[in-house]
Design an enzyme around this catalytic site. Structure first.
Site, mmCIF file in Angstrom:
data_model
loop_
_atom_site.group_PDB
_atom_site.id
_atom_site.type_symbol
_atom_site.label_atom_id
_atom_site.label_comp_id
_atom_site.label_asym_id
_atom_site.label_seq_id
_atom_site.Cartn_x
_atom_site.Cartn_y
_atom_site.Cartn_z
ATOM 1 N N SER A 13 0.547 -1.071 -0.619
ATOM 2 C CA SER A 13 0.016 0.429 0.039
ATOM 3 C C SER A 13 0.811 1.282 -0.244
ATOM 4 C CB SER A 13 -0.585 -0.269 1.199
ATOM 5 O OG SER A 13 -1.976 0.733 1.280
ATOM 6 N N HIS A 53 -6.976 -5.516 1.523
ATOM 7 C CA HIS A 53 -5.941 -5.032 1.078
ATOM 8 C C HIS A 53 -4.643 -5.612 2.220
ATOM 9 C CE1 HIS A 53 -4.030 -1.990 0.215
ATOM 10 N NE2 HIS A 53 -3.887 -0.669 0.749
#
Ligand code: MCU
Length: 416
Positions: free
Chosen positions: A227, A361
């Protein structure tokens, strides 16, 4: 002109030796030197104009210099890479300082690093976990924060607290904060991504100095992060040519995504992170980027050229098709553009882009990407040529009418 239409275009014997300190001189490459990893030997590089007037709605041509001349050889590609690095630093990332003086010591599993320049110094440390036994030296992966990919036996993990080098709490609280800025001043142009890449450079300096103690091979270092830290890992691979394998995970906008494609997606109603939003969230970029977030067509690059800075060194980009915010078309198209640089260099076997879903995620989908990741780590860090295919460009997502070629309206030369 791009419109809103959907048609587009075992550790070494150190039980008795626990600490060692070594120092280097200040000599080292500057931020504007060629990464020198495109091969082909020296060339006379065209000079990069100090101010540019750019208006390009597609992905910028990797193979044309800012002065309009063409990249026709591997040597000229080295020049172009140097130019691209300069432009990224000037308009988006901020300046990567030249190498400072570095000293390092290794004790237990802690590598302690001191960097000094201009009468100031800062110190930080990283933890080296799972150092393999056996003669070595052994490869390692630097993980921003923590490793959220599986690191196989035979490869050490180096935990890098990147937030300590440059803060990333928020846009309002973090600008100019962290050890990088203690050394270079709080008004230094670097955004956090560049400051962290500088930190990675110092970790590699330290590994070069302490190889006899760590038994880690500084020429076989990978870098990963997920990320925001995936953006960081990508930029480290782009700005630090000693990184042997770049493994950005779900980096999305500001990493494997392109500003122009994200904008186009947004215009088509997708909830995708774009340039105007990202600078309000955090300090990942230089303040110089603020001038371009509403004029991304004015940038002389996009993030396909971030991959172009890594090329032809191995790059495996992991993306998550379940997250609209990351930019499904944006990362797929952007890395498709970057892949064309690998193609030009005859290095398609060193490029991977894989977009899959079904995982949350930053939770690595081993069933889908495990064999791809182990092929990259196996081949490029563990020197196992039978580790599997490392030529990958795939998405599980139906990307509708997305047309890569309309985003890349330029010819791919043969430079290898
Ligand atoms: C994908 O990386 C970021 C994203 O750019 C941010 O908008 C969001 O807030 O955080 C993501 C992240 O770092 O998640 C851990």
């Amino acid at each position: 002109i791009r419109t809103t239409s959907t048609t587009q275009p075992a550790p070494p014997p150190i039980t008795t030796l626990t600490t060692s300190t070594v120092t280097t001189s200040t000599a080292g490459p500057t931020s504007t030197s060629s990464p020198g990893n495109g091969g082909g030997g020296p060339a006379t590089c065209p000079s990069t104009p100090s101010s540019l007037s750019v208006s390009v709605s597609t992905l910028n041509d990797p193979f044309t210099f800012a002065d309009g001349s063409k990249v026709t050889s591997a040597a000229l590609w080295d020049c172009r890479q140097s130019e691209i690095s300069t432009l990224f630093q000037r308009y988006e990332l901020g300046t990567l300082p030249p190498k400072p003086s570095v000293s390092a010591s290794f004790s237990g599993s802690t590598l302690s690093i001191t960097a000094s320049t201009g009468g100031k110094s800062i110190s930080f440390s990283v933890t080296i976990n799972n150092r393999p036994s056996g003669p070595g030296p052994h490869p390692a992966i630097i993980a921003y924060g923590m490793a959220s990919i599986p690191v196989p036996a035979g490869v050490a993990t180096i935990l890098f607290n990147n937030d300590d080098i440059a803060a990333q709490q928020s846009a309002s609280a973090s600008r100019g904060r962290g050890k990088f800025f203690d050394l270079y001043g709080s008004s230094h142009s670097a955004g956090a991504l560049t400051a962290w890449a500088w930190g990675v450079g110092r970790i590699i300096d330290a590994l070069e100095l302490t190889q006899a103690q760590t038994n880690i091979d500084p020429t076989r270092i990978g870098v990963t992060g997920c990320s925001r830290n995936g953006k960081g890992a990508f930029v480290a691979g782009a700005l630090e040519p000693r990184i042997a394998l770049t493994l950005p995970q779900e980096s999305g906008a500001g990493g494997s995504g392109c500003w122009r494609i994200a904008r186009w997606q947004k215009q088509n109603g997708n909830n995708v992170q774009d340039a105007p939003q990202i600078i309000t969230e955090n300090v990942w970029f230089s303040t110089s980027f603020n001038n371009y977030v509403n004029n991304v067509n004015g940038l002389p690059f996009d993030h396909h050229l971030l991959a172009g800075l890594v090329a032809p060194r191995p790059l495996y980009v992991m993306e998550n098709s379940d997250m609209e915010w990351l930019g499904r078309q944006s990362t797929y198209g952007c890395m498709g553009g970057g892949r064309k640089v690998y193609q030009a260099l005859g290095a398609l076997d060193k490029f991977g882009y894989s977009q899959v879903g079904g995982n949350s995620h930053c939770s690595f989908p081993s069933a889908k990407q495990g064999s791809e990741l182990s092929a990259f780590i196996g081949k490029f860090l563990l020197k196992n040529n039978n580790a599997g295919s490392t030529s990958i460009y795939r998405t599980e997502q139906n990307l509708g009418s997305f047309n890569l070629d309309s985003w890349c309206p330029w010819t791919v030369p043969t430079l290898a």
